[in-house]
Design a protein around this motif. Structure first.
Motif, PDB file in Angstrom:
ATOM      1  N   GLY A 174       0.805  -1.214   0.000  1.00 35.97           N
ATOM      2  CA  GLY A 174       0.000   0.000   0.000  1.00 35.97           C
ATOM      3  C   GLY A 174       0.837   1.263   0.000  1.00 35.97           C
ATOM      4  N   ALA A 175       0.499   2.193   0.887  1.00 33.46           N
ATOM      5  CA  ALA A 175       1.163   3.492   0.926  1.00 33.46           C
ATOM      6  C   ALA A 175       2.627   3.400   1.344  1.00 33.46           C
ATOM      7  CB  ALA A 175       0.425   4.431   1.885  1.00 33.46           C
ATOM      8  N   MET A 176       3.032   2.250   1.893  1.00 32.70           N
ATOM      9  CA  MET A 176       4.418   2.094   2.335  1.00 32.70           C
ATOM     10  C   MET A 176       5.335   1.663   1.191  1.00 32.70           C
ATOM     11  SD  MET A 176       3.947   0.300   6.075  1.00 32.70           S
ATOM     12  CE  MET A 176       5.700   0.438   6.423  1.00 32.70           C
ATOM     13  N   THR A 177       4.776   1.413   0.020  1.00 30.15           N
ATOM     14  CA  THR A 177       5.584   1.020  -1.130  1.00 30.15           C
ATOM     15  C   THR A 177       6.476   2.179  -1.570  1.00 30.15           C
ATOM     16  OG1 THR A 177       3.819  -0.454  -1.907  1.00 30.15           O
ATOM     17  CG2 THR A 177       5.493   0.184  -3.508  1.00 30.15           C
ATOM     18  N   PRO A 178       7.768   1.936  -1.819  1.00 28.99           N
ATOM     19  CA  PRO A 178       8.647   3.014  -2.296  1.00 28.99           C
ATOM     20  C   PRO A 178       8.100   3.673  -3.559  1.00 28.99           C
ATOM     21  CG  PRO A 178       9.943   1.095  -1.678  1.00 28.99           C
ATOM     22  CD  PRO A 178       8.495   0.677  -1.628  1.00 28.99           C
ATOM     23  N   ASP A 179       8.115   4.998  -3.586  1.00 22.64           N
ATOM     24  CA  ASP A 179       7.534   5.759  -4.685  1.00 22.64           C
ATOM     25  C   ASP A 179       8.574   6.747  -5.203  1.00 22.64           C
ATOM     26  OD1 ASP A 179       6.113   7.384  -6.411  1.00 22.64           O
ATOM     27  OD2 ASP A 179       4.449   7.744  -5.028  1.00 22.64           O
ATOM     28  N   PRO A 180       8.886   6.716  -6.528  1.00 25.53           N
ATOM     29  CA  PRO A 180       9.869   7.661  -7.069  1.00 25.53           C
ATOM     30  C   PRO A 180       9.525   9.117  -6.795  1.00 25.53           C
ATOM     31  CG  PRO A 180       9.369   5.958  -8.685  1.00 25.53           C
ATOM     32  CD  PRO A 180       8.379   5.797  -7.557  1.00 25.53           C
ATOM     33  N   ASP A 181       8.234   9.451  -6.720  1.00 27.93           N
ATOM     34  CA  ASP A 181       7.824  10.834  -6.480  1.00 27.93           C
ATOM     35  C   ASP A 181       8.187  11.298  -5.072  1.00 27.93           C
ATOM     36  OD1 ASP A 181       6.803  11.043  -9.024  1.00 27.93           O
ATOM     37  OD2 ASP A 181       4.780  10.424  -8.431  1.00 27.93           O
ATOM     38  N   ARG A 182       8.417  10.346  -4.171  1.00 29.97           N
ATOM     39  CA  ARG A 182       8.813  10.709  -2.810  1.00 29.97           C
ATOM     40  C   ARG A 182      10.319  10.592  -2.617  1.00 29.97           C
ATOM     41  NH1 ARG A 182       4.384   7.240  -1.214  1.00 29.97           N
ATOM     42  NH2 ARG A 182       5.906   5.746  -0.415  1.00 29.97           N
ATOM     43  N   SER A 183      11.033  10.239  -3.687  1.00 29.06           N
ATOM     44  CA  SER A 183      12.483  10.056  -3.603  1.00 29.06           C
ATOM     45  C   SER A 183      13.167  10.846  -4.726  1.00 29.06           C
ATOM     46  CB  SER A 183      12.827   8.566  -3.721  1.00 29.06           C
ATOM     47  OG  SER A 183      12.058   7.792  -2.824  1.00 29.06           O
ATOM     48  N   PRO A 184      13.189  12.172  -4.626  1.00 28.39           N
ATOM     49  CA  PRO A 184      13.657  13.001  -5.747  1.00 28.39           C
ATOM     50  C   PRO A 184      15.159  12.946  -6.007  1.00 28.39           C
ATOM     51  CG  PRO A 184      13.208  14.349  -3.828  1.00 28.39           C
ATOM     52  CD  PRO A 184      12.740  12.969  -3.481  1.00 28.39           C
ATOM     53  N   ASP A 185      15.952  12.453  -5.054  1.00 30.62           N
ATOM     54  CA  ASP A 185      17.404  12.423  -5.231  1.00 30.62           C
ATOM     55  C   ASP A 185      17.778  11.262  -6.146  1.00 30.62           C
ATOM     56  OD1 ASP A 185      20.116  12.420  -5.162  1.00 30.62           O
ATOM     57  OD2 ASP A 185      20.296  12.118  -2.995  1.00 30.62           O
ATOM     58  N   ARG A 186      18.055  11.552  -7.406  1.00 30.57           N
ATOM     59  CA  ARG A 186      18.292  10.511  -8.399  1.00 30.57           C
ATOM     60  C   ARG A 186      19.629   9.807  -8.237  1.00 30.57           C
ATOM     61  NH1 ARG A 186      15.024  11.848 -13.851  1.00 30.57           N
ATOM     62  NH2 ARG A 186      13.254  12.885 -12.870  1.00 30.57           N
ATOM     63  N   LEU A 187      20.472  10.298  -7.364  1.00 31.93           N
ATOM     64  CA  LEU A 187      21.746   9.634  -7.107  1.00 31.93           C
ATOM     65  C   LEU A 187      21.697   8.782  -5.840  1.00 31.93           C
ATOM     66  CD1 LEU A 187      24.274  12.483  -8.008  1.00 31.93           C
ATOM     67  CD2 LEU A 187      23.526  10.553  -9.424  1.00 31.93           C
ATOM     68  N   SER A 188      20.522   8.677  -5.239  1.00 31.98           N
ATOM     69  CA  SER A 188      20.408   7.936  -3.986  1.00 31.98           C
ATOM     70  C   SER A 188      19.975   6.495  -4.226  1.00 31.98           C
ATOM     71  CB  SER A 188      19.390   8.618  -3.054  1.00 31.98           C
ATOM     72  OG  SER A 188      18.071   8.468  -3.570  1.00 31.98           O
ATOM     73  N   ALA A 189      20.324   5.630  -3.275  1.00 30.99           N
ATOM     74  CA  ALA A 189      19.889   4.238  -3.341  1.00 30.99           C
ATOM     75  C   ALA A 189      18.371   4.154  -3.189  1.00 30.99           C
ATOM     76  CB  ALA A 189      20.581   3.426  -2.247  1.00 30.99           C
ATOM     77  N   ARG A 190      17.799   5.096  -2.451  1.00 31.15           N
ATOM     78  CA  ARG A 190      16.350   5.107  -2.263  1.00 31.15           C
ATOM     79  C   ARG A 190      15.629   5.322  -3.596  1.00 31.15           C
ATOM     80  NH1 ARG A 190      12.910   9.435   1.416  1.00 31.15           N
ATOM     81  NH2 ARG A 190      10.853   8.537   1.049  1.00 31.15           N
ATOM     82  N   TRP A 191      16.187   6.222  -4.417  1.00 31.63           N
ATOM     83  CA  TRP A 191      15.597   6.472  -5.742  1.00 31.63           C
ATOM     84  C   TRP A 191      15.649   5.200  -6.590  1.00 31.63           C
ATOM     85  CZ3 TRP A 191      12.962   9.658  -8.896  1.00 31.63           C
ATOM     86  CH2 TRP A 191      13.139   9.529 -10.267  1.00 31.63           C
ATOM     87  N   LEU A 192      16.810   4.522  -6.580  1.00 28.88           N
ATOM     88  CA  LEU A 192      16.959   3.295  -7.355  1.00 28.88           C
ATOM     89  C   LEU A 192      15.957   2.239  -6.897  1.00 28.88           C
ATOM     90  CD1 LEU A 192      18.410   1.462  -9.376  1.00 28.88           C
ATOM     91  CD2 LEU A 192      20.163   1.040  -7.638  1.00 28.88           C
ATOM     92  N   LEU A 193      15.796   2.106  -5.584  1.00 22.68           N
ATOM     93  CA  LEU A 193      14.850   1.127  -5.052  1.00 22.68           C
ATOM     94  C   LEU A 193      13.425   1.475  -5.458  1.00 22.68           C
ATOM     95  CD1 LEU A 193      14.543  -1.383  -3.272  1.00 22.68           C
ATOM     96  CD2 LEU A 193      14.265   0.133  -1.300  1.00 22.68           C
ATOM     97  N   ALA A 194      13.081   2.756  -5.434  1.00 20.19           N
ATOM     98  CA  ALA A 194      11.735   3.183  -5.831  1.00 20.19           C
ATOM     99  C   ALA A 194      11.485   2.910  -7.309  1.00 20.19           C
ATOM    100  CB  ALA A 194      11.545   4.666  -5.523  1.00 20.19           C
ATOM    101  N   ILE A 195      12.496   3.147  -8.152  1.00 16.76           N
ATOM    102  CA  ILE A 195      12.360   2.876  -9.581  1.00 16.76           C
ATOM    103  C   ILE A 195      12.191   1.374  -9.815  1.00 16.76           C
ATOM    104  CG2 ILE A 195      13.598   2.883 -11.785  1.00 16.76           C
ATOM    105  CD1 ILE A 195      12.452   5.583 -11.054  1.00 16.76           C
ATOM    106  N   ALA A 196      12.994   0.563  -9.101  1.00 16.81           N
ATOM    107  CA  ALA A 196      12.888  -0.895  -9.245  1.00 16.81           C
ATOM    108  C   ALA A 196      11.513  -1.387  -8.801  1.00 16.81           C
ATOM    109  CB  ALA A 196      13.986  -1.572  -8.425  1.00 16.81           C
ATOM    110  N   THR A 197      10.984  -0.770  -7.756  1.00 16.51           N
ATOM    111  CA  THR A 197       9.655  -1.137  -7.277  1.00 16.51           C
ATOM    112  C   THR A 197       8.594  -0.833  -8.328  1.00 16.51           C
ATOM    113  OG1 THR A 197      10.297  -0.739  -4.980  1.00 16.51           O
ATOM    114  CG2 THR A 197       7.940  -0.704  -5.476  1.00 16.51           C
ATOM    115  N   ARG A 198       8.702   0.343  -8.940  1.00 12.69           N
ATOM    116  CA  ARG A 198       7.755   0.702  -9.991  1.00 12.69           C
ATOM    117  C   ARG A 198       7.886  -0.240 -11.186  1.00 12.69           C
ATOM    118  NH1 ARG A 198       8.449   6.482 -12.600  1.00 12.69           N
ATOM    119  NH2 ARG A 198      10.175   5.370 -13.569  1.00 12.69           N
ATOM    120  N   LEU A 199       9.114  -0.631 -11.509  1.00  9.51           N
ATOM    121  CA  LEU A 199       9.341  -1.570 -12.607  1.00  9.51           C
ATOM    122  C   LEU A 199       8.625  -2.887 -12.351  1.00  9.51           C
ATOM    123  CD1 LEU A 199      10.898  -2.504 -15.178  1.00  9.51           C
ATOM    124  CD2 LEU A 199      12.756  -3.181 -13.643  1.00  9.51           C
ATOM    125  N   ILE A 200       8.770  -3.419 -11.139  1.00  5.95           N
ATOM    126  CA  ILE A 200       8.113  -4.680 -10.802  1.00  5.95           C
ATOM    127  C   ILE A 200       6.600  -4.530 -10.884  1.00  5.95           C
ATOM    128  CG2 ILE A 200       7.698  -6.346  -8.947  1.00  5.95           C
ATOM    129  CD1 ILE A 200      10.573  -5.782  -8.007  1.00  5.95           C
TER     130      ILE A 200
END
Length: 221
Positions: free
Chosen positions: A109-135
């Motif tokens: 649900g709302a706890m899923t990593p979201d690229p819109d909440r992780s604007p730092d594109r050089l961060s591991a959090r951004w990568l994880l959010a992108i991978a989550t959206r990909l899945i």
């Protein structure tokens, strides 16, 4: 640099009505699949088996096996493939509805990593959010394709490269960005009514120390 899979076509295949991959997006189904006994049953039922067969393998009472099988069947994770007479009752032969299961990130649900909440594109959090959206997105494509008995075609490049320094890594990222940007500019068009949008993702991350080394030696290309 050596590429282990330079052109990997991923598709939804069918074998006797069973798909290779099924995406679990229902929280209740996800919960059912994560129960230790039910997870073991899913592993065993890639090949058809009865409750009696499973009870012997797992050393668990058949009544308890039947209880768990019913729960898995109710969530569409297993299906009936045959029935056979067994004394004074009919034995049901069950099988998983897929070879493999993947729990969709949106189950959280709302706890899923979201690229819109992780604007730092050089961060591991951004990568994880992108991978989550990909899945999530590919999972939705697979689920839709299963309903229409179609394949999902994708293109994947999976490579590995060793940098001598952080500066070289940064230079690589800059050149890769320029190359991908150029390709997108060359092929992207808004003037194609029948065209279809595709998402392009290029990721770079360090290989965790626990990852097994490649069996083949690395060579430069």
């Amino acid at each position: 640099m050596i590429f282990k899979a330079i052109d990997k076509l991923i598709f939804l295949a069918h074998a006797g009505g069973m798909t290779n991959v099924a995406v679990i997006s229902d929280p209740a189904a996800a919960e059912a699949s994560l129960d230790p006994i039910r997870a073991r049953l899913l592993t065993e039922l890639v090949e058809p088996a009865s409750a009696a067969d499973l009870a012997r393998r797992l050393d668990v009472p058949r009544q308890k096996i039947n209880y768990h099988l019913k729960a898995l069947e109710n969530h569409g994770l297993i299906e009936l493939v045959a029935e056979r007479p067994k004394g004074n009752f009919t034995e049901r032969i069950m099988r998983t509805t897929a070879d493999e299961y993947l729990i969709a990130p949106q189950v959280m649900g709302a706890m899923t990593p979201d690229p819109d909440r992780s604007p730092d594109r050089l961060s591991a959090r951004w990568l994880l959010a992108i991978a989550t959206r990909l899945i999530r997105e590919v999972g939705d494509l697979i689920t839709g394709a299963a309903r229409t008995d179609k394949r999902v075609a994708t293109f994947t490049i999976d490579g590995r490269v060793r940098f001598a320094s952080a500066a070289e890594r940064a230079a690589f990222a800059t050149e890769l960005t320029e190359a991908v940007t150029g390709l997108v500019a060359k092929y992207h068009t808004d003037a194609a009514p029948a065209g279809r949008d595709h998402r392009v993702i290029v990721a770079l991350h360090a290989v965790p120390p626990t990852t097994e080394p490649d069996s083949a030696p690395h060579t430069k290309e």
